[in-house]
Design a protein around this motif. Structure first.
Motif, PDB file in Angstrom:
ATOM      1  N   GLY A  29     -58.044 107.675  69.567  1.00 41.11           N
ATOM      2  CA  GLY A  29     -59.293 107.214  68.985  1.00 41.11           C
ATOM      3  C   GLY A  29     -59.566 107.746  67.594  1.00 41.11           C
ATOM      4  O   GLY A  29     -60.712 107.705  67.127  1.00 41.11           O
ATOM      5  N   GLN A  30     -58.540 108.238  66.894  1.00 38.84           N
ATOM      6  CA  GLN A  30     -58.700 108.802  65.560  1.00 38.84           C
ATOM      7  C   GLN A  30     -58.195 107.831  64.485  1.00 38.84           C
ATOM      8  O   GLN A  30     -57.521 108.224  63.542  1.00 38.84           O
ATOM      9  CB  GLN A  30     -57.947 110.138  65.471  1.00 38.84           C
ATOM     10  N   GLU A  31     -58.545 106.544  64.644  1.00 36.28           N
ATOM     11  CA  GLU A  31     -58.068 105.535  63.705  1.00 36.28           C
ATOM     12  C   GLU A  31     -58.517 105.818  62.280  1.00 36.28           C
ATOM     13  O   GLU A  31     -57.797 105.534  61.318  1.00 36.28           O
ATOM     14  CB  GLU A  31     -58.565 104.141  64.111  1.00 36.28           C
ATOM     15  N   LYS A  32     -59.715 106.369  62.133  1.00 42.57           N
ATOM     16  CA  LYS A  32     -60.256 106.576  60.788  1.00 42.57           C
ATOM     17  C   LYS A  32     -59.387 107.537  59.976  1.00 42.57           C
ATOM     18  O   LYS A  32     -59.290 107.409  58.746  1.00 42.57           O
ATOM     19  CB  LYS A  32     -61.685 107.098  60.868  1.00 42.57           C
ATOM     20  N   LEU A  33     -58.732 108.489  60.640  1.00 38.96           N
ATOM     21  CA  LEU A  33     -57.854 109.407  59.922  1.00 38.96           C
ATOM     22  C   LEU A  33     -56.621 108.687  59.394  1.00 38.96           C
ATOM     23  O   LEU A  33     -56.124 108.997  58.309  1.00 38.96           O
ATOM     24  CB  LEU A  33     -57.447 110.567  60.844  1.00 38.96           C
ATOM     25  N   VAL A  34     -56.136 107.721  60.162  1.00 35.87           N
ATOM     26  CA  VAL A  34     -55.003 106.918  59.698  1.00 35.87           C
ATOM     27  C   VAL A  34     -55.437 106.081  58.493  1.00 35.87           C
ATOM     28  O   VAL A  34     -54.685 105.907  57.539  1.00 35.87           O
ATOM     29  CB  VAL A  34     -54.478 105.999  60.820  1.00 35.87           C
ATOM     30  N   VAL A  35     -56.672 105.561  58.543  1.00 34.38           N
ATOM     31  CA  VAL A  35     -57.196 104.770  57.425  1.00 34.38           C
ATOM     32  C   VAL A  35     -57.277 105.628  56.168  1.00 34.38           C
ATOM     33  O   VAL A  35     -56.886 105.187  55.073  1.00 34.38           O
ATOM     34  CB  VAL A  35     -58.584 104.199  57.767  1.00 34.38           C
ATOM     35  N   TYR A  36     -57.760 106.865  56.302  1.00 37.09           N
ATOM     36  CA  TYR A  36     -57.871 107.738  55.138  1.00 37.09           C
ATOM     37  C   TYR A  36     -56.504 107.967  54.488  1.00 37.09           C
ATOM     38  O   TYR A  36     -56.364 107.891  53.259  1.00 37.09           O
ATOM     39  CB  TYR A  36     -58.466 109.101  55.533  1.00 37.09           C
ATOM     40  N   SER A  37     -55.501 108.260  55.315  1.00 38.30           N
ATOM     41  CA  SER A  37     -54.168 108.527  54.768  1.00 38.30           C
ATOM     42  C   SER A  37     -53.581 107.287  54.102  1.00 38.30           C
ATOM     43  O   SER A  37     -52.954 107.369  53.040  1.00 38.30           O
ATOM     44  CB  SER A  37     -53.231 109.025  55.876  1.00 38.30           C
ATOM     45  N   THR A  38     -53.810 106.130  54.727  1.00 34.68           N
ATOM     46  CA  THR A  38     -53.271 104.900  54.182  1.00 34.68           C
ATOM     47  C   THR A  38     -53.975 104.501  52.891  1.00 34.68           C
ATOM     48  O   THR A  38     -53.339 104.000  51.957  1.00 34.68           O
ATOM     49  CB  THR A  38     -53.395 103.759  55.208  1.00 34.68           C
ATOM     50  N   CYS A  39     -55.280 104.721  52.818  1.00 32.47           N
ATOM     51  CA  CYS A  39     -56.021 104.435  51.583  1.00 32.47           C
ATOM     52  C   CYS A  39     -55.527 105.321  50.438  1.00 32.47           C
ATOM     53  O   CYS A  39     -55.427 104.870  49.287  1.00 32.47           O
ATOM     54  CB  CYS A  39     -57.510 104.657  51.802  1.00 32.47           C
TER      55      CYS A  39
ATOM     56  N   THR B 139     -47.259 110.153  49.961  1.00 29.55           N
ATOM     57  CA  THR B 139     -48.676 110.519  50.023  1.00 29.55           C
ATOM     58  C   THR B 139     -49.241 110.351  51.427  1.00 29.55           C
ATOM     59  O   THR B 139     -49.946 111.226  51.939  1.00 29.55           O
ATOM     60  CB  THR B 139     -49.486 109.656  49.039  1.00 29.55           C
ATOM     61  N   VAL B 140     -48.918 109.229  52.061  1.00 32.53           N
ATOM     62  CA  VAL B 140     -49.408 108.969  53.419  1.00 32.53           C
ATOM     63  C   VAL B 140     -48.938 110.060  54.377  1.00 32.53           C
ATOM     64  O   VAL B 140     -49.726 110.590  55.182  1.00 32.53           O
ATOM     65  CB  VAL B 140     -48.940 107.585  53.921  1.00 32.53           C
ATOM     66  N   LEU B 141     -47.664 110.418  54.297  1.00 33.64           N
ATOM     67  CA  LEU B 141     -47.123 111.438  55.198  1.00 33.64           C
ATOM     68  C   LEU B 141     -47.792 112.791  54.969  1.00 33.64           C
ATOM     69  O   LEU B 141     -48.168 113.486  55.929  1.00 33.64           O
ATOM     70  CB  LEU B 141     -45.609 111.561  55.022  1.00 33.64           C
ATOM     71  N   LEU B 142     -47.961 113.188  53.717  1.00 38.72           N
ATOM     72  CA  LEU B 142     -48.567 114.490  53.420  1.00 38.72           C
ATOM     73  C   LEU B 142     -50.006 114.554  53.930  1.00 38.72           C
ATOM     74  O   LEU B 142     -50.426 115.575  54.501  1.00 38.72           O
ATOM     75  CB  LEU B 142     -48.524 114.755  51.915  1.00 38.72           C
ATOM     76  N   VAL B 143     -50.755 113.486  53.748  1.00 38.09           N
ATOM     77  CA  VAL B 143     -52.141 113.474  54.216  1.00 38.09           C
ATOM     78  C   VAL B 143     -52.196 113.546  55.744  1.00 38.09           C
ATOM     79  O   VAL B 143     -53.005 114.286  56.322  1.00 38.09           O
ATOM     80  CB  VAL B 143     -52.873 112.217  53.707  1.00 38.09           C
TER      81      VAL B 143
END
Length: 499
Positions: A382-392, A424-428
């Motif tokens: 349920g932590q989709e928003k964290l994936v969104v942050y990294s992808t953004c 960047t996505v991986l590091l975040v």
């Protein structure tokens, strides 16, 4: 600070025994489907998805040339944005939502119908905007026929309901249908694509090959759910996670498809054609590296719901190992053999894409790792928003670097932007899961993989010195030798996915 709490995931669902009976609307839940069988089916499904472009690309790229393939790539990228909005976050959310209620036929039916109706409403809205765009955007009018043909993807995506089949781990059915339509697409390509003016025909054939099976998927979905209205509906419960995953899809699409759009605006169709060849090679390898993860997602979602933490961690570790096991050798082999591979698959007209191909190859490993962290670890929790942050964050880096590098380096600049975005996505994401990192200590068995790669790499360099023609025999000999030595060393070192 990332806080992952299993117990918080189980307040909204009631546990129901898996012995419920269903057949034709009442599906028999006999036992948990085999992960090995599903993995094999997904490999075949993945192979069938790439069978069409892999078999037809050597022929089509020589017929349509970079300009023709570039026009198709541009039109496909434009339609992908419309398709993205139409599907929202359904492809990923549907798997999770249906997997969590798979033991209750009524709730499964209601959930699937709710998701489909949401998808239907968005598809209608998107088509209205798309048809308006054809008349008001000048560049769209130039390729109006091609865009209309490829836009049928939006309609067919609606009826595919692949998220339902994957949630229930029913890979066999969708695999057989996909394989049939891909074979049909190959035959139609050789029958009807003969000149560079046939790019519209080829565009239609690509749609048929990739999503033509979706109508059959919709028809046979009656074997798993009921089509009778299952009221009362509760649409609002799906909206937040769907839109969060939609935001994730938007950010991902920005740096996977915007490269093509920016290339077309800043350069020409020829550069788009070069870059399209590079992306096709990369996507094939990414799909292979993440093929196990696609199978594990519904099982992982179910384990999270049932609070089976040890099983959940076991699948995550297996997925991490599989990514590193497959992605690392693929990157090395195609880095060395990039020129020969592009020459054989696409023809000598595409050799300007060699540097871009080598630059983009490390993203295979990067995407594989972020797929496990984001889609298999954070989304089920349920932590989709964290994936969104990294992808953004990755999308922002990609847009900025594309704007700076494409005017000077063209397709190579676009590849550099994509590489930087994936890093960047991986590091975040690693920052977000830092409390969990200690649990994965020793998971990758990196020493065994590196030690196995070293002799294979040396042998490949020796063979490459003497065999560097872009022909089938060269690729067969070098790939067999490289992967045989790599696999043999792994066996010698007793490498195990489950260890």
């Amino acid at each position: 600070m990332l806080y992952l709490d299993y117990s918080a995931q189980h307040n909204h669902f009631q546990k129901i025994p898996a012995a419920a009976v269903f057949m034709k609307g009442e599906r028999m839940m006999k036992k948990t489907p085999s992960l090995k069988l599903n993995f094999i089916m997904n490999i075949i499904l993945t192979a069938s998805a790439f069978l069409f472009p892999v078999v037809t690309s050597p022929y089509v790229s020589r017929i349509l040339l970079p300009e023709g393939t570039g026009r198709i790539a541009f039109a496909t990228s434009i339609i992908s944005y419309f398709a993205l909005v139409a599907r929202l976050g359904v492809p990923t959310y549907g798997i999770r939502a249906c997997a969590q209620v798979q033991d209750d036929l009524e709730e499964l039916t209601r959930t699937a119908q709710e998701i489909f109706i949401i998808n239907l409403i968005m598809t209608i809205c998107v088509y209205l905007v798309f048809f308006a765009s054809l008349f008001f955007i000048g560049q769209f009018r130039q390729d109006q026929r091609l865009l209309l043909v490829i836009s049928s993807t939006i309609f067919l995506n609606l009826f595919g309901m692949d998220w339902l089949y994957k949630a229930l781990e029913q890979y066999r059915d969708i695999t057989i249908r996909s394989l049939f339509f891909n074979l049909a697409g190959i035959i139609l390509t050789f029958l009807f694509v003969h000149t560079k003016e046939d790019f519209v025909i080829y565009g239609g054939i690509t749609v048929l090959a990739s999503v033509g099976s979706n109508l059959l998927n919709f028809f046979f979905a009656k074997n798993y759910i009921s089509f009778a209205p299952c009221r009362p509906y509760h649409f609002t419960r799906h909206l937040k996670p769907i839109f969060v995953l939609f935001a994730l899809s938007v950010a991902t699409t920005i740096y996977t498809n915007l490269d093509v759009v920016m290339l077309r605006v800043m350069t020409d169709s020829q550069e788009v054609g070069y870059y399209d060849a590079v992306v096709k090679m990369k996507n094939l390898m990414v799909t292979l590296a993440t093929s196990l993860g696609a199978v594990l997602l519904p099982r992982i979602s179910y384990y999270v719901k049932m609070n089976q933490q040890s099983e959940y961690m076991g699948l995550l570790k297996k997925s991490f190992r599989f990514v590193s096991l497959t992605a690392a050798p693929l990157c090395i082999y195609f880095f060395i053999m990039a020129r020969e591979s592009i020459s054989f698959i696409f023809g000598n007209h595409y050799l300007n894409a060699v540097n871009a191909a080598r630059l983009i190859l490390p993203t295979v490993l990067l995407i594989g790792l972020t797929n496990v962290i984001g889609i298999q670890m954070l989304v089920p929790l349920g932590q989709e928003k964290l994936v969104v942050y990294s992808t953004c964050a990755g999308a922002a880096v990609d847009v900025v670097l594309n704007a700076l590098l494409i005017p000077r380096f063209q397709c190579t600049g676009a590849a550099a932007g994509t590489l930087a975005a994936e890093i960047t996505v991986l590091l975040v994401q690693l920052w977000f899961i830092r409390p969990w990192l200690s649990r994965f200590k020793g998971t990758f068995q990196a020493r065994k993989i590196i030690t196995a790669l070293l002799p294979a790499f040396i042998l490949l360099l020796v063979l490459h010195r003497f065999l560097h023609d872009g022909n089938f025999l060269t690729l067969c000999v070098t790939s067999f030798a490289f992967f045989a030595v790599y696999g043999g060393c792994l066996l010698l070192f007793n490498y195990r996915l489950n260890s």
